[in-house]
Design an enzyme around this catalytic site. Structure first.
Site, PDB file in Angstrom:
ATOM      1  N   CYS A   1       0.821  -1.210   0.000  1.00  0.00           N
ATOM      2  CA  CYS A   1       0.000   0.000   0.000  1.00  0.00           C
ATOM      3  C   CYS A   1       0.858   1.264   0.000  1.00  0.00           C
ATOM      4  O   CYS A   1       0.624   2.178  -0.800  1.00  0.00           O
ATOM      5  CB  CYS A   1      -0.959  -0.023   1.184  1.00  0.00           C
ATOM      6  SG  CYS A   1      -0.212  -0.586   2.729  1.00  0.00           S
TER       7      CYS A   1
HETATM    8  N1  LIG Z   1      -4.048  -4.770   5.074  1.00  0.00           N
HETATM    9  C1  LIG Z   1      -3.578  -4.023   4.077  1.00  0.00           C
HETATM   10  O1  LIG Z   1      -3.876  -2.822   3.967  1.00  0.00           O
HETATM   11  C2  LIG Z   1      -2.684  -4.631   3.042  1.00  0.00           C
HETATM   12  C3  LIG Z   1      -2.325  -3.848   1.943  1.00  0.00           C
HETATM   13  C4  LIG Z   1      -1.486  -4.405   0.954  1.00  0.00           C
HETATM   14  C5  LIG Z   1      -1.029  -5.703   1.102  1.00  0.00           C
HETATM   15  N2  LIG Z   1      -1.388  -6.432   2.198  1.00  0.00           N
HETATM   16  C6  LIG Z   1      -0.878  -7.798   2.296  1.00  0.00           C
HETATM   17  O2  LIG Z   1      -1.954  -8.689   2.054  1.00  0.00           O
HETATM   18  C7  LIG Z   1      -1.783  -9.891   2.809  1.00  0.00           C
HETATM   19  C8  LIG Z   1      -3.016 -10.114   3.673  1.00  0.00           C
HETATM   20  O3  LIG Z   1      -3.144  -8.997   4.549  1.00  0.00           O
HETATM   21  P1  LIG Z   1      -4.411  -8.795   5.477  1.00  0.00           P
HETATM   22  O4  LIG Z   1      -4.279  -7.419   6.025  1.00  0.00           O
HETATM   23  O5  LIG Z   1      -5.651  -9.169   4.761  1.00  0.00           O
HETATM   24  O6  LIG Z   1      -4.107  -9.868   6.616  1.00  0.00           O
HETATM   25  P2  LIG Z   1      -5.105 -10.476   7.735  1.00  0.00           P
HETATM   26  O7  LIG Z   1      -6.255  -9.571   7.929  1.00  0.00           O
HETATM   27  O8  LIG Z   1      -4.244 -10.781   8.901  1.00  0.00           O
HETATM   28  O9  LIG Z   1      -5.607 -11.844   7.079  1.00  0.00           O
HETATM   29  C9  LIG Z   1      -4.746 -12.929   6.874  1.00  0.00           C
HETATM   30  C10 LIG Z   1      -5.525 -14.051   6.227  1.00  0.00           C
HETATM   31  O10 LIG Z   1      -4.638 -15.113   5.935  1.00  0.00           O
HETATM   32  C11 LIG Z   1      -5.224 -16.339   6.404  1.00  0.00           C
HETATM   33  N3  LIG Z   1      -4.142 -17.304   6.608  1.00  0.00           N
HETATM   34  C12 LIG Z   1      -3.035 -17.147   7.341  1.00  0.00           C
HETATM   35  N4  LIG Z   1      -2.216 -18.208   7.170  1.00  0.00           N
HETATM   36  C13 LIG Z   1      -2.841 -19.040   6.297  1.00  0.00           C
HETATM   37  C14 LIG Z   1      -2.535 -20.292   5.706  1.00  0.00           C
HETATM   38  N5  LIG Z   1      -1.392 -20.910   5.999  1.00  0.00           N
HETATM   39  N6  LIG Z   1      -3.430 -20.858   4.841  1.00  0.00           N
HETATM   40  C15 LIG Z   1      -4.591 -20.251   4.535  1.00  0.00           C
HETATM   41  N7  LIG Z   1      -4.946 -19.046   5.069  1.00  0.00           N
HETATM   42  C16 LIG Z   1      -4.078 -18.460   5.931  1.00  0.00           C
HETATM   43  C17 LIG Z   1      -6.005 -15.934   7.620  1.00  0.00           C
HETATM   44  O11 LIG Z   1      -6.968 -16.944   7.878  1.00  0.00           O
HETATM   45  P3  LIG Z   1      -7.614 -17.152   9.351  1.00  0.00           P
HETATM   46  O12 LIG Z   1      -8.279 -15.845   9.700  1.00  0.00           O
HETATM   47  O13 LIG Z   1      -8.582 -18.248   9.138  1.00  0.00           O
HETATM   48  O14 LIG Z   1      -6.487 -17.509  10.264  1.00  0.00           O
HETATM   49  C18 LIG Z   1      -6.626 -14.642   7.101  1.00  0.00           C
HETATM   50  O15 LIG Z   1      -7.712 -14.928   6.257  1.00  0.00           O
HETATM   51  C19 LIG Z   1      -0.494  -9.693   3.635  1.00  0.00           C
HETATM   52  O16 LIG Z   1       0.585 -10.277   2.985  1.00  0.00           O
HETATM   53  C20 LIG Z   1      -0.357  -8.171   3.673  1.00  0.00           C
HETATM   54  O17 LIG Z   1       0.950  -7.737   3.855  1.00  0.00           O
HETATM   55  C21 LIG Z   1      -2.212  -5.938   3.162  1.00  0.00           C
END
Ligand SMILES: NC(=O)c1ccc[n+]([C@@H]2O[C@H](COP(=O)([O-])OP(=O)(O)OC[C@H]3O[C@@H](n4cnc5c(N)ncnc54)[C@H](OP(=O)(O)O)[C@@H]3O)[C@@H](O)[C@H]2O)c1
Length: 335
Positions: A149
């Site tokens: 982001c």
């Molecule tokens: N948040 C942002 O603004 C943003 C912006 C750009 C990029 N990103 C990137 O996007 C990715 C996701 O971010 P997020 O903010 O959405 O994270 P998040 O809210 O912490 O969600 C993580 C997700 O991954 C799942 N998960 C974790 N380990 C897993 C596995 N081994 N197998 C299957 N599912 C798994 C979790 O499932 P459970 O809930 O069931 O455990 C949850 O659905 C990250 O790499 C982050 O750096 C985020």
């Protein structure tokens, strides 16, 4: 209709993918996958989907995903999805990865910043998913590394101005708390964030530094991210010494004249995260401070849309040969 899977659907970017793809006319959801919440009803984990999405979150098994979907979005923490990406590519799927696993082109740089290369060799196949700069390559890719982001906002603000400015580039950026993901923690706990603002990971220690420098052709940046008490939004302000007297705004206008999601604001109007919230839009502008001899370039995005899931859908549209704006027409939820 192209069947698509979302792995990590219970997280913030996963939930945003579900929201955007439900409104996409050319795709259908073919499986929502998670880890600790697997087995639970989708609408109990994501209550905003009550009455809209039935079914349960499933564990992410590659053979099941590949049997149902042609495109897989991986919205997983860094390092958690790389092997799955390799497996799904092997099975012929297109993979749109939202993590940092494949964003850095150089394996040594990735190892420096993230500890290890999760699937050696695979990053050569990945294309950095910033359509405004890599549109043609994304259209031919089967593995897209969706940018972070902060890099999205920062690169879009300053890249067209590089011929007109010198070093150092100082990036002062602010993010809403959803940027930290859904897992609760002390640093994002309401009483600890609600009424303050703080810098974190300063002086070249935030991992997005490497990504920003890569996309700016190796220019060094001093990057200071801040956490601010709002849910969504990134505002990136980039300061640089001016090497020209004028032409800064014209350079932005020329760079973005044909871009469907980037708007160069009118002279004197400054970007505000409130005006892009919930949309895939980017508001940019630049101001020259003649007194100090500096230039201030600014961009506002929604970190969960143009900073993650919206940009991922934009990339998917390119990969599938669809009009790039398909399903992304919503303007900001204002106010
Ligand atoms: N948040 C942002 O603004 C943003 C912006 C750009 C990029 N990103 C990137 O996007 C990715 C996701 O971010 P997020 O903010 O959405 O994270 P998040 O809210 O912490 O969600 C993580 C997700 O991954 C799942 N998960 C974790 N380990 C897993 C596995 N081994 N197998 C299957 N599912 C798994 C979790 O499932 P459970 O809930 O069931 O455990 C949850 O659905 C990250 O790499 C982050 O750096 C985020």
């Amino acid at each position: 209709m192209t069947p698509v899977a979302i792995v990590g659907a219970s997280g913030y970017t996963g939930a945003e993918l579900v929201r955007l793809l439900l409104g996409h006319p050319e795709v259908e959801l073919a499986g929502l996958y998670a880890r600790s919440t697997a087995g639970q009803p989708v609408a109990s984990v994501l209550p905003s989907l009550a009455g809209v999405v039935d079914g349960i979150l499933e564990p992410a098994a590659p053979e099941i995903i590949a049997g149902r979907a042609r495109v897989a979005f991986l919205a997983l923490p860094h390092g958690e999805g790389a092997r799955l990406a390799a497996d799904l590519l092997e099975r012929g799927l297109k993979v749109i990865d939202l993590s940092a696993d494949f964003r850095l082109r150089d394996a040594a740089a990735h190892t420096t910043w993230y500890g290890h290369d999760p699937v050696p060799g695979l990053r050569a196949r990945a294309v950095y998913g910033l359509p405004e700069r890599h549109r043609a390559e994304i259209a031919k890719a089967d593995l897209v590394a969706v940018p972070g982001c902060y890099p999205t906002a920062t690169v879009l603000a300053i890249a067209p101005l590089l011929p007109l400015v010198g070093a150092p580039l100082i990036v002062d950026a602010k993010s809403g708390v959803s940027g930290a993901g859904r897992t609760p923690g002390l640093s994002t706990h309401f009483p600890e964030i609600a009424e303050g603002i703080r810098p974190y990971k300063v002086a070249g220690t935030h991992r997005h530094t490497a990504e920003i420098e890569q996309e700016l052709g190796g220019a060094r940046v001093t990057f200071t991210p801040h956490l601010v008490p709002m849910t969504r939004g990134i505002l990136s302000c980039v300061y640089a010494p001016a090497r020209a007297e004028r032409g800064f705004r014209d350079a932005l206008v020329a760079a973005y004249a044909k871009e469907p999601f980037v708007t160069v604001l009118p002279d004197g109007q400054l970007p505000d995260t409130t005006h892009v919230r919930g949309s895939n839009r980017v508001h940019v502008n630049v101001v020259a401070d003649a007194r100090a001899g500096t230039v201030l370039a600014m961009a506002a995005i929604d970190n969960l849309v143009k900073g993650a899931s919206g940009q991922a859908v934009q990339c998917m549209n390119l990969v599938l040969g669809l009009p790039e704006t398909t399903g992304l027409g919503a303007v900001a939820a204002f106010p």
